[in-house]
Design a protein around this motif. Structure first.
Motif, PDB file in Angstrom:
ATOM      1  N   LEU A   6       0.842  -1.188   0.000  1.00 54.10           N
ATOM      2  CA  LEU A   6       0.000   0.000   0.000  1.00 54.10           C
ATOM      3  C   LEU A   6       0.879   1.240   0.000  1.00 54.10           C
ATOM      4  CD1 LEU A   6      -2.726   1.510   0.441  1.00 54.10           C
ATOM      5  CD2 LEU A   6      -2.330   1.229   2.907  1.00 54.10           C
ATOM      6  N   THR A   8       0.199   5.211   0.441  1.00 54.45           N
ATOM      7  CA  THR A   8      -0.694   6.343   0.659  1.00 54.45           C
ATOM      8  C   THR A   8      -0.031   7.595   0.093  1.00 54.45           C
ATOM      9  OG1 THR A   8       0.177   6.932   2.848  1.00 54.45           O
ATOM     10  CG2 THR A   8      -1.548   5.247   2.764  1.00 54.45           C
ATOM     11  N   ALA A  32      -2.971   4.608  -3.310  1.00 55.45           N
ATOM     12  CA  ALA A  32      -4.120   5.151  -2.587  1.00 55.45           C
ATOM     13  C   ALA A  32      -3.960   6.651  -2.351  1.00 55.45           C
ATOM     14  CB  ALA A  32      -4.281   4.427  -1.250  1.00 55.45           C
ATOM     15  N   ALA A  33      -4.992   7.390  -2.681  1.00 57.86           N
ATOM     16  CA  ALA A  33      -5.029   8.838  -2.463  1.00 57.86           C
ATOM     17  C   ALA A  33      -6.467   9.297  -2.633  1.00 57.86           C
ATOM     18  CB  ALA A  33      -4.115   9.562  -3.449  1.00 57.86           C
ATOM     19  N   ARG A  34      -6.725  10.534  -2.244  1.00 52.09           N
ATOM     20  CA  ARG A  34      -8.093  11.033  -2.380  1.00 52.09           C
ATOM     21  C   ARG A  34      -8.554  11.021  -3.828  1.00 52.09           C
ATOM     22  NH1 ARG A  34      -8.413  16.603   0.862  1.00 52.09           N
ATOM     23  NH2 ARG A  34      -6.343  16.785  -0.043  1.00 52.09           N
ATOM     24  N   PHE A  40      -8.594   6.894  -0.960  1.00 52.88           N
ATOM     25  CA  PHE A  40      -8.162   6.865   0.438  1.00 52.88           C
ATOM     26  C   PHE A  40      -8.131   8.298   0.938  1.00 52.88           C
ATOM     27  CE2 PHE A  40      -4.778   7.427   3.586  1.00 52.88           C
ATOM     28  CZ  PHE A  40      -5.177   6.534   4.560  1.00 52.88           C
ATOM     29  N   ASP A  41      -8.773   8.523   2.080  1.00 52.82           N
ATOM     30  CA  ASP A  41      -8.838   9.865   2.657  1.00 52.82           C
ATOM     31  C   ASP A  41      -8.532   9.757   4.147  1.00 52.82           C
ATOM     32  OD1 ASP A  41      -9.487  12.385   3.631  1.00 52.82           O
ATOM     33  OD2 ASP A  41     -11.330  12.562   2.454  1.00 52.82           O
ATOM     34  N   TRP A  42      -7.440  10.419   4.570  1.00 58.79           N
ATOM     35  CA  TRP A  42      -7.077  10.371   5.989  1.00 58.79           C
ATOM     36  C   TRP A  42      -8.229  10.831   6.872  1.00 58.79           C
ATOM     37  CZ3 TRP A  42      -3.481   7.809   8.294  1.00 58.79           C
ATOM     38  CH2 TRP A  42      -2.259   7.542   7.664  1.00 58.79           C
ATOM     39  N   TRP A  48     -10.284   3.491   5.196  1.00 58.10           N
ATOM     40  CA  TRP A  48      -9.035   2.868   5.618  1.00 58.10           C
ATOM     41  C   TRP A  48      -9.016   1.360   5.405  1.00 58.10           C
ATOM     42  CZ3 TRP A  48      -7.595   5.456  10.982  1.00 58.10           C
ATOM     43  CH2 TRP A  48      -7.475   6.852  10.800  1.00 58.10           C
ATOM     44  N   ALA A  51      -8.427   0.133   1.921  1.00 55.63           N
ATOM     45  CA  ALA A  51      -7.045   0.370   1.499  1.00 55.63           C
ATOM     46  C   ALA A  51      -6.100  -0.674   2.079  1.00 55.63           C
ATOM     47  CB  ALA A  51      -6.608   1.770   1.915  1.00 55.63           C
ATOM     48  N   ALA A  58       3.312  -1.141   3.889  1.00 55.96           N
ATOM     49  CA  ALA A  58       2.654   0.131   3.619  1.00 55.96           C
ATOM     50  C   ALA A  58       3.630   1.292   3.751  1.00 55.96           C
ATOM     51  CB  ALA A  58       1.480   0.345   4.577  1.00 55.96           C
ATOM     52  N   ILE A  60       3.513   5.149   4.490  1.00 52.86           N
ATOM     53  CA  ILE A  60       2.567   6.065   5.122  1.00 52.86           C
ATOM     54  C   ILE A  60       3.046   7.506   4.955  1.00 52.86           C
ATOM     55  CG2 ILE A  60       1.476   6.744   7.289  1.00 52.86           C
ATOM     56  CD1 ILE A  60       1.774   3.862   8.243  1.00 52.86           C
TER      57      ILE A  60
END
Length: 280
Positions: A6, A8, A32-34, A40-42, A48, A51, A58, A60
């Motif tokens: 993964l 991010t 993974a990203a918005r 993926f959105d923090w 989460w 993802a 991963a 991060i």
């Protein structure tokens, strides 16, 4: 995608290069990203689990000003992730290294602690100023207009190529010998803003100037351009370590992780110009 990796922040300066380098090795990656391949959105923990499902490693890239890495890692452990690499920053454990008007330092320190406490195989990447700030980041628009105006005086920084940052991350994600390592990552020597701009000017084949400003002049110019005063002052604070030469020191992270020297600023400028990064 069992045993996949993964990434991010996969559309960012380091993240997308990590994705590219992993895929160049034929490795399965979840980018993974918005706004990326995999949403993926923090700020939305509902994204989460999807993802993390099936991932074993991963990268991060944390969201500044938050303490979301700790709960994310707790969830990663439940999903069976075994190895994590955290994107951090140089100088975060040096008192007075930089003003923290943006309120990001506490979160970064907590993220590093969460990584160390996770029980997983972990590596921390602490890069300095990205050379790519001149081509796709903080300074890029000014470079393209031909004049970089900053309150940096004759301060220097050991600018690091994001390709090297990504290569260190990829090594940490795919090799066993990096567990428990903190890699401070820099270029091979310190470069002043005047030197950096002159190098870019030569590579791009056109005149680009660096104009040093006082912090007050810089803030006033930003405010005149419509930037809110608190934001303008925060931008000036970001430049302060550069002006004071606090990021001029050279770190050995690239050589320790990769067994080779980091790319020079001139190599970055030449490759960026060749790729059309600074059109005439």
């Amino acid at each position: 995608m069992a045993d996949s990796i993964l990434v991010t922040g996969a559309t960012g300066k380091s993240g997308r290069r990590v994705v590219d380098q992993l895929r160049a090795q034929g490795l399965p990656v979840r980018a993974a990203a918005r706004g990326g391949e995999h949403t993926f959105d923090w700020t939305d923990p509902g994204t989460w689990d999807a993802a993390l499902e099936g991932m074993r490693s991963a990268y991060i890239v944390q969201l500044d000003g938050t303490k979301l890495v700790r709960p994310f890692i707790e969830r990663a452990v439940r999903h069976g992730v075994r190895r994590i690499v955290l994107a951090s920053g140089r100088g975060i454990d040096v008192p007075g290294y930089a003003k923290d008007s943006g309120g990001v330092l506490e979160g970064i320190i907590d993220s590093e602690a969460a990584v160390r406490d996770s029980g997983l195989e972990w590596t921390i990447s602490r890069p300095g100023w990205f050379a790519q700030n001149f081509s796709e980041g903080f300074f890029a628009d000014a470079i393209r207009t031909g004049e970089l105006r900053l309150p940096a005086g004759d301060g220097a920084a050991s600018f690091v190529d994001a390709e090297d940052i990504a290569a260190v991350v990829v090594a940490a994600l795919t090799e066993d010998r990096h567990a428990g390592q903190i890699y401070e990552v820099s270029g091979p020597r310190a470069v002043t803003l005047s030197e950096a701009v002159a190098t870019i000017s030569e590579a791009a084949g056109r005149e680009i100037r660096y104009v040093p400003l006082s912090a007050g002049e810089y803030v006033a110019e930003l405010v005149a351009q419509g930037v809110p005063a608190p934001d303008a002052e925060a931008f000036a604070d970001v430049i302060e370590p550069l002006r004071e030469g606090r990021d001029a020191y050279v770190s050995d992270g690239v050589r320790r992780a990769l067994g080779r020297p980091p790319r020079t600023f001139a190599e970055f400028a030449e490759s960026t110009a060749a790729a059309g990064g600074w059109p005439a």
